[in-house]
Motif scaffolding. Sequence first.
Motif, PDB file in Angstrom:
ATOM      1  N   ASP A  49       0.845  -1.191   0.000  1.00  0.00           N
ATOM      2  CA  ASP A  49       0.000   0.000   0.000  1.00  0.00           C
ATOM      3  C   ASP A  49       0.885   1.247   0.000  1.00  0.00           C
ATOM      4  OD1 ASP A  49      -1.737   2.084   0.453  1.00  0.00           O
ATOM      5  OD2 ASP A  49      -2.842   1.088   2.067  1.00  0.00           O
ATOM      6  N   ASP A  50       0.842   1.983  -1.081  1.00  0.00           N
ATOM      7  CA  ASP A  50       1.685   3.163  -1.252  1.00  0.00           C
ATOM      8  C   ASP A  50       1.489   4.169  -0.119  1.00  0.00           C
ATOM      9  OD1 ASP A  50       3.403   5.008  -2.480  1.00  0.00           O
ATOM     10  OD2 ASP A  50       1.740   5.999  -3.483  1.00  0.00           O
ATOM     11  N   ALA A  51       0.274   4.292   0.376  1.00  0.00           N
ATOM     12  CA  ALA A  51      -0.032   5.289   1.406  1.00  0.00           C
ATOM     13  C   ALA A  51       0.701   5.004   2.711  1.00  0.00           C
ATOM     14  CB  ALA A  51      -1.534   5.335   1.657  1.00  0.00           C
ATOM     15  N   LYS A  52       1.149   3.778   2.909  1.00  0.00           N
ATOM     16  CA  LYS A  52       1.801   3.412   4.171  1.00  0.00           C
ATOM     17  C   LYS A  52       3.318   3.542   4.113  1.00  0.00           C
ATOM     18  CE  LYS A  52      -1.806   0.221   5.734  1.00  0.00           C
ATOM     19  NZ  LYS A  52      -2.123  -1.180   6.124  1.00  0.00           N
ATOM     20  N   ILE A  53       3.866   3.748   2.922  1.00  0.00           N
ATOM     21  CA  ILE A  53       5.322   3.829   2.785  1.00  0.00           C
ATOM     22  C   ILE A  53       5.819   5.188   3.278  1.00  0.00           C
ATOM     23  CG2 ILE A  53       7.279   3.819   1.193  1.00  0.00           C
ATOM     24  CD1 ILE A  53       5.688   1.994  -0.637  1.00  0.00           C
ATOM     25  N   VAL A  54       6.691   5.145   4.286  1.00  0.00           N
ATOM     26  CA  VAL A  54       7.309   6.370   4.800  1.00  0.00           C
ATOM     27  C   VAL A  54       8.744   6.483   4.289  1.00  0.00           C
ATOM     28  CG1 VAL A  54       8.126   7.538   6.886  1.00  0.00           C
ATOM     29  CG2 VAL A  54       5.863   6.472   6.854  1.00  0.00           C
ATOM     30  N   ARG A  55       9.447   5.364   4.247  1.00  0.00           N
ATOM     31  CA  ARG A  55      10.861   5.389   3.876  1.00  0.00           C
ATOM     32  C   ARG A  55      11.206   4.136   3.079  1.00  0.00           C
ATOM     33  NH1 ARG A  55      15.011   8.773   2.885  1.00  0.00           N
ATOM     34  NH2 ARG A  55      16.935   7.603   2.935  1.00  0.00           N
ATOM     35  N   ARG A  56      12.016   4.319   2.053  1.00  0.00           N
ATOM     36  CA  ARG A  56      12.463   3.214   1.201  1.00  0.00           C
ATOM     37  C   ARG A  56      13.983   3.111   1.285  1.00  0.00           C
ATOM     38  NH1 ARG A  56      10.735   1.345  -4.246  1.00  0.00           N
ATOM     39  NH2 ARG A  56       8.821   2.463  -3.740  1.00  0.00           N
ATOM     40  N   PHE A  57      14.472   1.931   1.652  1.00  0.00           N
ATOM     41  CA  PHE A  57      15.910   1.674   1.692  1.00  0.00           C
ATOM     42  C   PHE A  57      16.273   0.707   0.577  1.00  0.00           C
ATOM     43  CE2 PHE A  57      15.014   2.718   6.167  1.00  0.00           C
ATOM     44  CZ  PHE A  57      15.960   3.714   6.373  1.00  0.00           C
ATOM     45  N   ILE A  58      17.300   1.062  -0.197  1.00  0.00           N
ATOM     46  CA  ILE A  58      17.789   0.183  -1.249  1.00  0.00           C
ATOM     47  C   ILE A  58      19.170  -0.308  -0.839  1.00  0.00           C
ATOM     48  CG2 ILE A  58      18.397  -0.009  -3.694  1.00  0.00           C
ATOM     49  CD1 ILE A  58      16.504   2.362  -4.203  1.00  0.00           C
ATOM     50  N   PRO A  59      19.316  -1.591  -0.495  1.00  0.00           N
ATOM     51  CA  PRO A  59      20.632  -2.107  -0.087  1.00  0.00           C
ATOM     52  C   PRO A  59      21.666  -1.903  -1.189  1.00  0.00           C
ATOM     53  CG  PRO A  59      18.890  -3.661   0.451  1.00  0.00           C
ATOM     54  CD  PRO A  59      18.270  -2.609  -0.420  1.00  0.00           C
ATOM     55  N   VAL A  60      22.861  -1.463  -0.795  1.00  0.00           N
ATOM     56  CA  VAL A  60      23.941  -1.228  -1.747  1.00  0.00           C
ATOM     57  C   VAL A  60      25.210  -1.917  -1.262  1.00  0.00           C
ATOM     58  CG1 VAL A  60      23.028   0.965  -2.590  1.00  0.00           C
ATOM     59  CG2 VAL A  60      24.510   0.957  -0.590  1.00  0.00           C
ATOM     60  N   ASP A  61      26.209  -1.946  -2.139  1.00  0.00           N
ATOM     61  CA  ASP A  61      27.530  -2.501  -1.817  1.00  0.00           C
ATOM     62  C   ASP A  61      27.447  -3.933  -1.316  1.00  0.00           C
ATOM     63  OD1 ASP A  61      28.617  -0.049  -2.483  1.00  0.00           O
ATOM     64  OD2 ASP A  61      28.471   0.721  -0.441  1.00  0.00           O
ATOM     65  N   GLY A  62      26.539  -4.709  -1.896  1.00  0.00           N
ATOM     66  CA  GLY A  62      26.484  -6.125  -1.553  1.00  0.00           C
ATOM     67  C   GLY A  62      25.889  -6.424  -0.191  1.00  0.00           C
ATOM     68  N   LYS A  63      25.252  -5.441   0.436  1.00  0.00           N
ATOM     69  CA  LYS A  63      24.658  -5.661   1.753  1.00  0.00           C
ATOM     70  C   LYS A  63      23.501  -6.649   1.643  1.00  0.00           C
ATOM     71  CE  LYS A  63      27.249  -2.582   3.828  1.00  0.00           C
ATOM     72  NZ  LYS A  63      28.287  -2.948   4.802  1.00  0.00           N
ATOM     73  N   ASP A  64      23.393  -7.521   2.641  1.00  0.00           N
ATOM     74  CA  ASP A  64      22.329  -8.521   2.669  1.00  0.00           C
ATOM     75  C   ASP A  64      21.008  -7.833   3.012  1.00  0.00           C
ATOM     76  OD1 ASP A  64      20.791 -10.798   2.928  1.00  0.00           O
ATOM     77  OD2 ASP A  64      21.420 -11.150   4.992  1.00  0.00           O
ATOM     78  N   PRO A  65      20.027  -7.854   2.113  1.00  0.00           N
ATOM     79  CA  PRO A  65      18.753  -7.153   2.371  1.00  0.00           C
ATOM     80  C   PRO A  65      18.043  -7.658   3.619  1.00  0.00           C
ATOM     81  CG  PRO A  65      18.933  -7.749   0.054  1.00  0.00           C
ATOM     82  CD  PRO A  65      20.057  -8.446   0.771  1.00  0.00           C
ATOM     83  N   LYS A  93      20.824  15.267   2.126  1.00  0.00           N
ATOM     84  CA  LYS A  93      19.785  14.471   1.458  1.00  0.00           C
ATOM     85  C   LYS A  93      20.383  13.379   0.580  1.00  0.00           C
ATOM     86  CE  LYS A  93      15.523  14.806  -1.221  1.00  0.00           C
ATOM     87  NZ  LYS A  93      15.764  13.522  -1.886  1.00  0.00           N
ATOM     88  N   GLU A  94      21.458  13.705  -0.133  1.00  0.00           N
ATOM     89  CA  GLU A  94      22.067  12.707  -1.022  1.00  0.00           C
ATOM     90  C   GLU A  94      22.574  11.508  -0.233  1.00  0.00           C
ATOM     91  OE1 GLU A  94      25.512  12.294  -4.492  1.00  0.00           O
ATOM     92  OE2 GLU A  94      25.198  14.210  -3.474  1.00  0.00           O
ATOM     93  N   GLN A  95      23.222  11.772   0.908  1.00  0.00           N
ATOM     94  CA  GLN A  95      23.681  10.669   1.748  1.00  0.00           C
ATOM     95  C   GLN A  95      22.518   9.866   2.297  1.00  0.00           C
ATOM     96  OE1 GLN A  95      24.979  13.718   1.657  1.00  0.00           O
ATOM     97  NE2 GLN A  95      27.027  13.825   2.548  1.00  0.00           N
ATOM     98  N   ALA A  96      21.438  10.557   2.676  1.00  0.00           N
ATOM     99  CA  ALA A  96      20.258   9.865   3.200  1.00  0.00           C
ATOM    100  C   ALA A  96      19.657   8.943   2.152  1.00  0.00           C
ATOM    101  CB  ALA A  96      19.225  10.879   3.680  1.00  0.00           C
ATOM    102  N   ASP A  97      19.683   9.381   0.893  1.00  0.00           N
ATOM    103  CA  ASP A  97      19.098   8.586  -0.183  1.00  0.00           C
ATOM    104  C   ASP A  97      19.990   7.420  -0.601  1.00  0.00           C
ATOM    105  OD1 ASP A  97      16.902  10.248  -0.258  1.00  0.00           O
ATOM    106  OD2 ASP A  97      17.671  11.485  -1.904  1.00  0.00           O
ATOM    107  N   LYS A  98      21.306   7.629  -0.571  1.00  0.00           N
ATOM    108  CA  LYS A  98      22.222   6.641  -1.141  1.00  0.00           C
ATOM    109  C   LYS A  98      22.930   5.770  -0.118  1.00  0.00           C
ATOM    110  CE  LYS A  98      23.228   9.244  -5.370  1.00  0.00           C
ATOM    111  NZ  LYS A  98      24.288   9.843  -6.224  1.00  0.00           N
ATOM    112  N   GLN A  99      22.860   6.138   1.161  1.00  0.00           N
ATOM    113  CA  GLN A  99      23.581   5.374   2.179  1.00  0.00           C
ATOM    114  C   GLN A  99      22.633   4.930   3.299  1.00  0.00           C
ATOM    115  OE1 GLN A  99      26.836   8.494   2.617  1.00  0.00           O
ATOM    116  NE2 GLN A  99      28.078   6.647   2.574  1.00  0.00           N
TER     117      GLN A  99
END
Length: 292
Positions: A49-65, A93-99
């Motif tokens: 449900d899109d309305a419930k999404i507050v924050r989206r994290f995309i694992p990077v650098d081989g991190k285990d999701p 903001k860039e660090q918050a989005d990418k890290q």
Amino acid sequence: MSHRGEKGVDVDVLRVFNNNVVLARDGDREVILTGRGIGFQAKPGQHVDDAKIVRRFIPVDGKDPDHMAQQVAGIPPEIIRLVTDAMNRTGLKEQADKQPTLVMALADHICGAIQRAQRKQNIEYPLEAEVRSLYADEYAKGVAMVDAMNTYLGGALPRSEAVALALHLVNAGFSGGDLSATYTMTGIIQQMIAVIEGAYGITLAQDSVNVARFITHLRYLFVRIHQHEQLDDEPQPIIESIKTSYPKACQCARQLAVVVKMRLGSDLTEAEIAYLALHVARVTNGVNRQVD
């Protein structure tokens, strides 16, 4: 109401960690989603449900999701929101989005800081003086973040928490792990500055531009050492020219290389020592000697 990812495909639940955290499939990648009630009665395969999404994290650098999602699940979503809002308001903001690991490290720390504030426990950080001088930019951002969060927390966070936040910001550019590597790096930088001061009989102003450049060079040097990617392809004539032009700086740089070997167990390449010598020459140029 289903949420569609950047490619226009449905975002589906893969695993529910708690009522506020789920692991989801967004196209060909796995993402961690947070929000109040986003995992309540959710089942694998269901649309998010899109309305419930507050924050989206995309694992990077081989991190285990899964492991990352487990970490996120241990942090209240309102704290994650508080931290990301503060980062956005202070130019991060860039660090918050990418890290995402940085956001989690900061949020986890703030959780503990709020709990200490509620118990009226105040921590004095022994590295405060070093952080103020060695990492002035990160410290300024740490202060700004504390101020930003305190507008929502009624001033609960003491200003000293800016030291810890600054160390996390430094750590984000150096290591993906805990702060131990950053503590070590901080101590080595201080030791190397002391070696230069002793070799030249001077006192370096740690708030000067040249010292700041030198510290930045050291930080990138430590990253290269950590990643086993030292500079090693400079033409020999350039290295020889540096040795001829700056003999005292080269001698001092070799002392610094000994410090690195003792503290980190890594031998510096001739190219790294040569560039270290250039920075030593720059940082000592024009500084008044204590003794003749």
